[in-house]
Scaffold this active site. Structure first.
Site, short mmCIF file in Angstrom:
data_model
loop_
_atom_site.label_atom_id
_atom_site.label_comp_id
_atom_site.label_asym_id
_atom_site.label_seq_id
_atom_site.Cartn_x
_atom_site.Cartn_y
_atom_site.Cartn_z
N ASN A 46 -1.23 1.45 13.92
CA ASN A 46 -0.60 2.22 12.83
C ASN A 46 0.20 3.41 13.36
OD1 ASN A 46 -1.74 0.59 10.84
ND2 ASN A 46 -3.59 1.82 10.72
N HIS A 132 -6.61 1.33 -2.01
CA HIS A 132 -7.51 1.41 -0.85
C HIS A 132 -8.97 1.68 -1.28
CE1 HIS A 132 -9.12 3.38 2.89
NE2 HIS A 132 -8.41 2.41 3.44
N GLU A 174 -0.81 3.49 -4.13
CA GLU A 174 -0.37 3.76 -2.76
C GLU A 174 1.16 3.77 -2.76
OE1 GLU A 174 -2.28 1.21 0.17
OE2 GLU A 174 -4.16 1.33 -0.91
N SER A 178 -1.24 -0.98 2.04
CA SER A 178 -1.65 -1.13 3.44
C SER A 178 -1.76 -2.57 3.91
CB SER A 178 -2.98 -0.42 3.66
OG SER A 178 -3.97 -0.94 2.80
N ASP A 203 -1.12 7.85 -2.71
CA ASP A 203 -1.69 7.80 -1.36
C ASP A 203 -0.57 7.30 -0.45
OD1 ASP A 203 -2.72 6.76 1.01
OD2 ASP A 203 -4.62 6.15 0.10
N HIS A 206 0.72 5.05 4.39
CA HIS A 206 1.62 4.16 5.15
C HIS A 206 3.10 4.42 4.87
CE1 HIS A 206 -1.79 1.83 6.61
NE2 HIS A 206 -2.31 2.06 5.41
N LYS A 234 -1.94 8.03 11.28
CA LYS A 234 -1.09 6.84 11.40
C LYS A 234 0.25 7.29 12.00
CE LYS A 234 -3.71 4.79 7.61
NZ LYS A 234 -4.75 4.09 8.36
C1 LIG Z 1 -3.97 3.45 2.05
C2 LIG Z 1 -4.97 4.18 2.87
N1 LIG Z 1 -5.55 5.28 2.36
C3 LIG Z 1 -6.47 5.96 3.05
C4 LIG Z 1 -6.83 5.58 4.33
C5 LIG Z 1 -7.88 6.36 5.05
O1 LIG Z 1 -7.27 7.24 5.95
P1 LIG Z 1 -8.07 7.74 7.23
O2 LIG Z 1 -7.96 6.65 8.24
O3 LIG Z 1 -7.37 9.00 7.62
O4 LIG Z 1 -9.47 7.96 6.77
C6 LIG Z 1 -6.23 4.44 4.89
C7 LIG Z 1 -6.52 3.96 6.24
O5 LIG Z 1 -7.31 3.85 6.92
C8 LIG Z 1 -5.29 3.72 4.15
O6 LIG Z 1 -4.74 2.61 4.63
#
Ligand SMILES: Cc1ncc(COP(=O)(O)O)c(C=O)c1O
Length: 380
Positions: A46, A132, A174, A178, A203, A206, A234
């Site tokens: 990522n 997510h 999102e 993802s 969110d 990505h 990421k």
């Molecule tokens: C869409 C999304 N939100 C939140 C997260 C969580 O982020 P973090 O890895 O910083 O906990 C992720 C990934 O892992 C994600 O893909």
């Protein structure tokens, strides 16, 4: 015996081709990784902008340790909130043009913090179906009402909002999804929210760094998104996460977000390095252009029979179907020197196991040609 279920649950996962195993990665950057002494082309990172190992970020991290030490030593409300955090918060506010920012140790905890602290009997959350796990965990099982709308189906969302009896409505999506790589239309979401007196939470895990002329993510399409969450782990290539929002939500979270209040503050050295990474992201637009170029090349090189989902991001999902098919394809690609992960339920819906290819600005055209040729052969 007590806790027998630990072993039996994992054994069941194995029988279903769903068992998760960690792999020890000996070295990695956004182009290559080394496992068991063998180098692979890395299409599962990522680190979209290839900023991990960047000398300026490494230097800032070292400087940060020199200035602030290796940890924050306390939670933010005790004595953990330091100049490096304030500096990063200001940087994010200026970047995304938002009044306030709050730092978290992960995107997972930031999502949970906001949703669980907002939940009460007068609040309703409306989440995109593909949200997510951290958004789902934050919204469901709390005091508030939570409902999922069909993926990117804004007529469905509008219908749910129009008939909602709740006075406080939060729409959650999102920016870029993802596991599918497609994007939400945040401008349309904004209009629907405005009409229905709802607030919009995006969110941008990505999309941050990837979208917009300065890598500002979804605010490039809709400057009025009420709440933005982005992870630093990421495209930003450090770690932790932030929420960018208005003054009221900021003050509310400082008072009621348990993940913020009862957790040691982000390492200040990490905050210091993150601010430098954001500066690089803002000015080095070539990294985003390179991803677009490589992504286009990839889709033109794939044969017709390969089921690539439509995408405008770094994430390219090739849906295969069963867990077995996805694992076999990933293993065959590994044998060709290509590392990418088979994504299986519950991360994606049953019957949609897939290969998830992530395109990074450090890849070269020859890598993409080789990847496409190999996928064309492996997937018949
Ligand atoms: C869409 C999304 N939100 C939140 C997260 C969580 O982020 P973090 O890895 O910083 O906990 C992720 C990934 O892992 C994600 O893909």
């Amino acid at each position: 015996m007590s806790f027998d279920f630990l072993r039996t649950r994992v054994e069941q996962q194995d029988l279903l081709n769903l068992k998760r195993r960690r792999v020890l990665v000996e070295q990695q950057n956004a182009r290559h990784l080394v496992v068991d002494g063998k180098q692979y082309l890395n299409f599962s990172s990522n680190d979209y902008l290839g900023l991990n190992h960047h000398p300026e970020i490494n230097k800032a991290l070292a400087q940060g340790v020199e200035k602030f030490g290796s940890c924050s030593s306390a939670s933010s409300l005790i004595s953990g909130y330091q100049y490096a955090h304030q500096h990063l918060e200001e940087k994010v506010c200026q970047w995304l043009n938002k009044p306030k920012c709050l730092l978290f140790n992960s995107g997972f905890s930031a999502n949970q913090a906001v949703l669980s602290s907002l939940a009460n009997e007068n609040v309703a959350f409306y989440l995109d179906k593909l949200s997510h796990a951290s958004l789902i965990d934050g919204a469901f099982g709390q005091n508030g009402y939570a409902k999922r709308f069909k993926h990117n189906d804004y007529a469905h969302l509008d219908q749910l909002l129009t008939t909602s009896k709740y006075s406080n409505k939060l729409v959650v999506s999102e920016g870029v999804f993802s596991m599918d790589g497609d994007a939400a239309d945040t401008a349309i979401l904004g209009n629907i929210c405005q009409t229905n007196h709802a607030k919009l939470y995006i969110d941008d895990a990505h999309a941050i760094g990837i979208k917009g002329t300065h890598g500002e993510g979804s605010v490039a399409d809709n400057a009025d998104i009420d709440i933005i969450m982005a992870t630093c782990g990421k495209a930003i290539a450090t770690s932790g996460a932030f929420i960018a929002c208005d003054n009221d939500l900021h003050d509310y979270l400082v008072n009621f977000a348990r993940h913020y209040i009862y957790s040691t503050a982000m390492s200040p050295a990490n905050a210091w390095a993150t601010a430098v990474s954001i500066e690089l992201i803002e000015k080095e637009h070539w990294r985003r252009e390179k991803i677009n170029h490589l992504s286009q090349l990839f889709s033109t090189k794939l044969d017709q029979h390969v089921n690539l989902l439509p995408t405008s991001s770094s994430i390219h999902a090739i849906v295969l179907g069963s867990e077995q098919q996805a694992i076999e394809a990933a293993n065959k690609l590994k044998a060709q020197g290509i590392w990418l992960t088979a994504i299986r339920p519950p991360t994606v819906a049953k019957g949609t196991s897939r290969l998830r290819v992530t395109m990074c600005s450090s890849h070269k055209e020859q890598d993409i040609n080789y990847l496409a040729e190999s996928i064309n052969k492996v997937i018949q």
